[in-house]
Design a protein around this motif. Structure first.
Motif, mmCIF file in Angstrom:
data_model
loop_
_atom_site.group_PDB
_atom_site.id
_atom_site.type_symbol
_atom_site.label_atom_id
_atom_site.label_comp_id
_atom_site.label_asym_id
_atom_site.label_seq_id
_atom_site.Cartn_x
_atom_site.Cartn_y
_atom_site.Cartn_z
ATOM 1 N N PRO A 182 0.832 -1.203 0.000
ATOM 2 C CA PRO A 182 0.000 0.000 0.000
ATOM 3 C C PRO A 182 0.871 1.259 0.000
ATOM 4 C CG PRO A 182 -0.574 -1.471 1.836
ATOM 5 C CD PRO A 182 0.726 -1.937 1.286
ATOM 6 N N GLY A 196 0.580 5.725 0.135
ATOM 7 C CA GLY A 196 -0.185 6.960 0.201
ATOM 8 C C GLY A 196 0.578 8.037 -0.561
ATOM 9 N N GLY A 197 1.158 8.972 0.184
ATOM 10 C CA GLY A 197 1.896 10.067 -0.451
ATOM 11 C C GLY A 197 3.363 9.764 -0.682
ATOM 12 N N ASN A 198 3.804 8.577 -0.279
ATOM 13 C CA ASN A 198 5.216 8.178 -0.445
ATOM 14 C C ASN A 198 6.161 9.164 0.243
ATOM 15 O OD1 ASN A 198 7.574 6.959 -1.219
ATOM 16 N ND2 ASN A 198 7.351 7.356 -3.413
ATOM 17 N N THR A 199 5.799 9.603 1.440
ATOM 18 C CA THR A 199 6.702 10.478 2.204
ATOM 19 C C THR A 199 7.261 9.766 3.436
ATOM 20 O OG1 THR A 199 5.003 11.382 3.679
ATOM 21 C CG2 THR A 199 5.305 12.500 1.564
ATOM 22 N N GLY A 200 6.916 8.512 3.605
ATOM 23 C CA GLY A 200 7.380 7.755 4.773
ATOM 24 C C GLY A 200 8.903 7.706 4.802
ATOM 25 N N THR A 205 -0.714 11.429 3.016
ATOM 26 C CA THR A 205 -2.156 11.183 3.012
ATOM 27 C C THR A 205 -2.628 10.738 4.406
ATOM 28 O OG1 THR A 205 -1.859 8.848 2.490
ATOM 29 C CG2 THR A 205 -2.062 10.368 0.619
ATOM 30 N N ASN A 262 -0.809 8.554 7.208
ATOM 31 C CA ASN A 262 -0.667 9.082 8.580
ATOM 32 C C ASN A 262 -1.169 8.062 9.600
ATOM 33 O OD1 ASN A 262 -1.860 12.344 7.466
ATOM 34 N ND2 ASN A 262 0.217 11.550 7.477
ATOM 35 N N THR A 280 1.007 4.836 9.784
ATOM 36 C CA THR A 280 2.267 5.009 10.524
ATOM 37 C C THR A 280 2.026 5.626 11.905
ATOM 38 O OG1 THR A 280 2.609 7.200 9.537
ATOM 39 C CG2 THR A 280 3.661 5.328 8.433
ATOM 40 N N GLY A 290 3.089 11.470 14.052
ATOM 41 C CA GLY A 290 3.097 12.379 15.200
ATOM 42 C C GLY A 290 3.084 13.825 14.739
ATOM 43 N N ILE A 320 -6.207 0.659 4.598
ATOM 44 C CA ILE A 320 -7.144 1.665 5.110
ATOM 45 C C ILE A 320 -7.697 2.429 3.912
ATOM 46 C CG2 ILE A 320 -7.382 3.729 6.546
ATOM 47 C CD1 ILE A 320 -4.953 2.652 8.190
ATOM 48 N N GLU A 359 7.989 7.992 15.836
ATOM 49 C CA GLU A 359 6.845 8.408 15.006
ATOM 50 C C GLU A 359 6.953 7.996 13.551
ATOM 51 O OE1 GLU A 359 6.482 12.695 15.167
ATOM 52 O OE2 GLU A 359 8.434 13.024 14.256
HETATM 53 P P1 FAD Z 1 3.484 6.474 2.705
HETATM 54 O O1 FAD Z 1 4.856 6.992 2.831
HETATM 55 O O2 FAD Z 1 2.967 6.308 1.334
HETATM 56 O O3 FAD Z 1 3.376 5.077 3.481
HETATM 57 C C1 FAD Z 1 3.880 4.942 4.788
HETATM 58 C C2 FAD Z 1 3.496 3.548 5.321
HETATM 59 O O4 FAD Z 1 2.088 3.452 5.450
HETATM 60 C C3 FAD Z 1 3.892 2.405 4.409
HETATM 61 O O5 FAD Z 1 4.189 1.284 5.191
HETATM 62 C C4 FAD Z 1 2.648 2.138 3.588
HETATM 63 O O6 FAD Z 1 2.579 0.808 3.111
HETATM 64 C C5 FAD Z 1 1.555 2.422 4.593
HETATM 65 N N1 FAD Z 1 0.333 2.966 4.019
HETATM 66 C C6 FAD Z 1 0.175 4.128 3.332
HETATM 67 N N2 FAD Z 1 -1.121 4.319 3.041
HETATM 68 C C7 FAD Z 1 -1.791 3.256 3.541
HETATM 69 C C8 FAD Z 1 -3.162 2.886 3.562
HETATM 70 N N3 FAD Z 1 -4.093 3.660 3.023
HETATM 71 N N4 FAD Z 1 -3.486 1.725 4.169
HETATM 72 C C9 FAD Z 1 -2.556 0.929 4.748
HETATM 73 N N5 FAD Z 1 -1.251 1.238 4.745
HETATM 74 C C10 FAD Z 1 -0.878 2.389 4.165
HETATM 75 N N6 FAD Z 1 6.267 11.723 10.321
HETATM 76 C C11 FAD Z 1 5.859 12.018 11.582
HETATM 77 O O7 FAD Z 1 5.248 11.178 12.237
HETATM 78 N N7 FAD Z 1 6.127 13.246 12.139
HETATM 79 C C12 FAD Z 1 6.778 14.217 11.472
HETATM 80 O O8 FAD Z 1 7.005 15.299 12.017
HETATM 81 C C13 FAD Z 1 7.196 13.934 10.124
HETATM 82 N N8 FAD Z 1 7.822 14.885 9.399
HETATM 83 C C14 FAD Z 1 8.186 14.595 8.125
HETATM 84 C C15 FAD Z 1 8.813 15.605 7.364
HETATM 85 C C16 FAD Z 1 9.201 15.348 6.056
HETATM 86 C C17 FAD Z 1 9.853 16.438 5.254
HETATM 87 C C18 FAD Z 1 8.974 14.051 5.497
HETATM 88 C C19 FAD Z 1 9.359 13.735 4.087
HETATM 89 C C20 FAD Z 1 8.364 13.066 6.245
HETATM 90 C C21 FAD Z 1 7.970 13.313 7.553
HETATM 91 N N9 FAD Z 1 7.335 12.335 8.320
HETATM 92 C C22 FAD Z 1 6.920 12.631 9.594
HETATM 93 C C23 FAD Z 1 7.120 10.976 7.783
HETATM 94 C C24 FAD Z 1 5.871 10.832 6.900
HETATM 95 O O9 FAD Z 1 5.439 12.039 6.366
HETATM 96 C C25 FAD Z 1 4.742 10.235 7.672
HETATM 97 O O10 FAD Z 1 5.114 8.931 8.066
HETATM 98 C C26 FAD Z 1 3.400 10.142 6.916
HETATM 99 O O11 FAD Z 1 2.437 9.803 7.877
HETATM 100 C C27 FAD Z 1 3.381 9.138 5.785
HETATM 101 O O12 FAD Z 1 2.205 9.337 4.988
HETATM 102 P P2 FAD Z 1 2.173 8.905 3.454
HETATM 103 O O13 FAD Z 1 0.797 9.090 2.945
HETATM 104 O O14 FAD Z 1 3.240 9.594 2.690
HETATM 105 O O15 FAD Z 1 2.483 7.339 3.568
#
Ligand code: FAD
Length: 468
Positions: free
Chosen positions: A66, A68-72, A139, A143, A146, A149, A205, A425
């Motif tokens: 899965p 989302g925004g690929n920012t993990g 996304t 959020n 993961t 936080g 999700i 987090e």
């Molecule tokens: P993704 O990176 O796409 O995926 C993250 C994980 O969730 C993967 O394991 C994926 O398989 C899973 N996933 C994604 N979507 C779903 C879904 N719909 N259902 C089931 N599983 C799913 N994180 C913090 O907690 N605090 C911070 O202060 C913080 N600051 C950041 C600052 C920067 C500049 C960056 C690049 C990242 C930061 N992060 C932070 C990390 C990141 O942004 C978070 O982890 C965010 O919650 C990931 O969301 P995403 O949609 O990009 O998920």
């Protein structure tokens, strides 16, 4: 395969990518640290679409990643190198389903971008308080997956605390409708809490019910310089005793962090005249008036100054200055990425142990690696320290990065000694999976494996992430 990939592509016309160039953006992570290969990238529009894809993957023995925004930052949403997995991107599922201003809840698709959720809440004179540096791209599904936080945890909690209900496509392709908007519900095992923080390893999700809050009437932000993390904790204690839930931000960073941001961004400015060695950003949110917010901040700083907790301070006099203060803290991740390779640690210890943890870790690191730059910052009010390192200018980047495992062991051993967490987090993904397993209590390990086996008996949901 009982139904071929071509059949699936035909059913998902234009929404199933198999060309390498088309798939490329989904196969490399935010910091370009990790890359993988995939059989295909699917972009469903609806929960039913997700269920169809999961069932197809089940029938054909295809693992699902899965995304989302690929920012993990832990490698969780990137497939491995085998090229056998299907990346399931939720990005097109980005609709608000309903808003209830009496219940203060928002029900939406999991692919909604965090910033757009904040905007939707604001348009209805409400606050959705989750806030982090990647909010323009990450996304809600990511959020929650993961348990993100960010900067609002101190007052509002992390993603788990902000979610009342979930809709999930299970590993066998069924849809669990847990979209309840209840603040009290003690009717058995909490499935919502099991899916939150499971990093896509138990199910996908597809929708969520989020909590909304009253919007503060006024916010005031300051940056102070101070001598040590202990002084920062003195200020934190004072602020919490006096102002309790009005304290909505308490972020700390070192002089080295500030120097790095000033080096990397031409428009960044020093916030206060007296140099650190430490800085704290304090944000107060007030439900009454601008005057009350300013007065509270002024009184707090005066007392802190009299008590010797702070050396200097500047209160933002405009919204743009407050944003500039926050940017000094929030641009750190980007500043590090610009500087070259980074060795990161996202750790937490009890708030009261932060100074001692830093003393011990600094001493151990200085003994072993005197020639690297310490980039230490974090959410002090949550005991969450980003204890990161970059190389000195001109140093060999690969040689620096090759020390990662040895450095991790030193830092994480000290964290564990303080009964802390090696992933506060960001989650485990592949980055912290094996280390977390090494430190894990055997009983906990057994229970986690049993949960995984119960929810995903064929190990198709994001295999190799979170658990080895
Ligand atoms: P993704 O990176 O796409 O995926 C993250 C994980 O969730 C993967 O394991 C994926 O398989 C899973 N996933 C994604 N979507 C779903 C879904 N719909 N259902 C089931 N599983 C799913 N994180 C913090 O907690 N605090 C911070 O202060 C913080 N600051 C950041 C600052 C920067 C500049 C960056 C690049 C990242 C930061 N992060 C932070 C990390 C990141 O942004 C978070 O982890 C965010 O919650 C990931 O969301 P995403 O949609 O990009 O998920």
């Amino acid at each position: 395969m009982t139904q071929s990939l071509a059949d699936l592509a035909a059913a998902f016309s234009g929404r199933l990518l198999t060309d390498n160039d088309d798939m490329a953006p989904f196969l490399t992570d935010w910091g370009h640290m990790r890359g993988g290969k995939a059989l295909a990238v699917a972009q469903p529009d609806s929960t039913d679409d997700v269920a169809t894809i999961v069932r197809w993957c089940n029938t054909n023995g295809v693992p699902i990643v899965p995304q989302g925004g690929n920012t993990g930052l832990a490698g969780g949403c990137i497939p491995d190198q085998s090229g056998t997995a299907l990346v399931l991107s939720l990005a097109r599922m980005n609709k608000v389903r309903s808003i209830d201003l009496v219940n203060n809840t928002l029900t939406l698709d999991a692919g909604c971008i965090l910033q757009s959720v904040q905007d939707t809440a604001e348009n209805h004179d409400r606050l959705f308080p989750l806030s982090l540096g990647a909010e323009g791209s990450c996304t809600i599904g990511g959020n929650l997956a993961t348990n993100a936080g960010g900067t609002g945890v101190l007052r509002y909690g992390n993603a788990r605390d902000l979610c009342l209900g979930l809709e999930v496509v299970t590993a066998n392709g069924e849809i669990w409708d847990g979209l309840k908007a209840l603040r009290k519900d003690n009717s058995g095992y909490d499935l919502r809490d099991i899916f939150i923080g499971s990093e896509g390893t138990l199910g996908i999700i597809t929708g969520a019910v989020l909590k909304l809050f009253p919007r503060p009437v006024a916010q005031t932000t300051c940056i102070v310089s101070l001598d040590s993390p202990s002084r920062a904790l003195d200020l934190f204690g004072l602020a919490r005793r006096r102002l309790d839930t009005m304290v909505t931000g308490f972020e700390f960073f070192s002089e080295e962090c500030l120097t790095l941001v000033l080096e990397m961004f031409d428009d960044a400015r020093r916030p206060v005249e007296t140099r650190g060695p430490w800085y704290v950003l304090v944000e107060l949110s007030d439900l009454q008036s601008e005057d009350s917010a300013r007065e509270n901040m002024q009184n707090l700083l005066e007392t802190a100054f009299e008590q010797g907790a702070i050396s200097d301070g500047a209160v933002a006099t405009s919204v743009s200055q407050a944003r500039a203060f926050w940017a000094l803290r929030e641009r750190l991740a980007e500043a590090m990425a610009k500087s070259g390779k980074v060795i990161k640690h996202d750790v937490s210890v009890p708030v009261s142990s932060v100074p001692q943890f830093l003393d011990e870790a600094d001493a151990a690191m200085a003994r072993g690696w005197p020639d690297i730059r310490f980039i230490v910052f974090g959410h002090l009010g949550d005991g969450n320290v980003h204890y990161d390192f970059i190389s000195k200018k001109g140093a060999d980047q690969d040689a620096f990065h090759a020390q990662q495992d040895a450095i991790n062991a030193v830092v994480h051993d000290i964290v564990v000694k303080h009964r802390g967490s090696i992933s506060a987090e960001h989650g485990l993904g592949t980055l912290r999976r094996d280390e977390a397993d090494r430190y894990r209590d055997p009983v906990e390990r057994g229970l986690m494996r049993a949960v995984k086996a119960a929810f995903d008996p064929h190990n198709r949901m994001n295999p190799g992430k979170l658990l080895a």
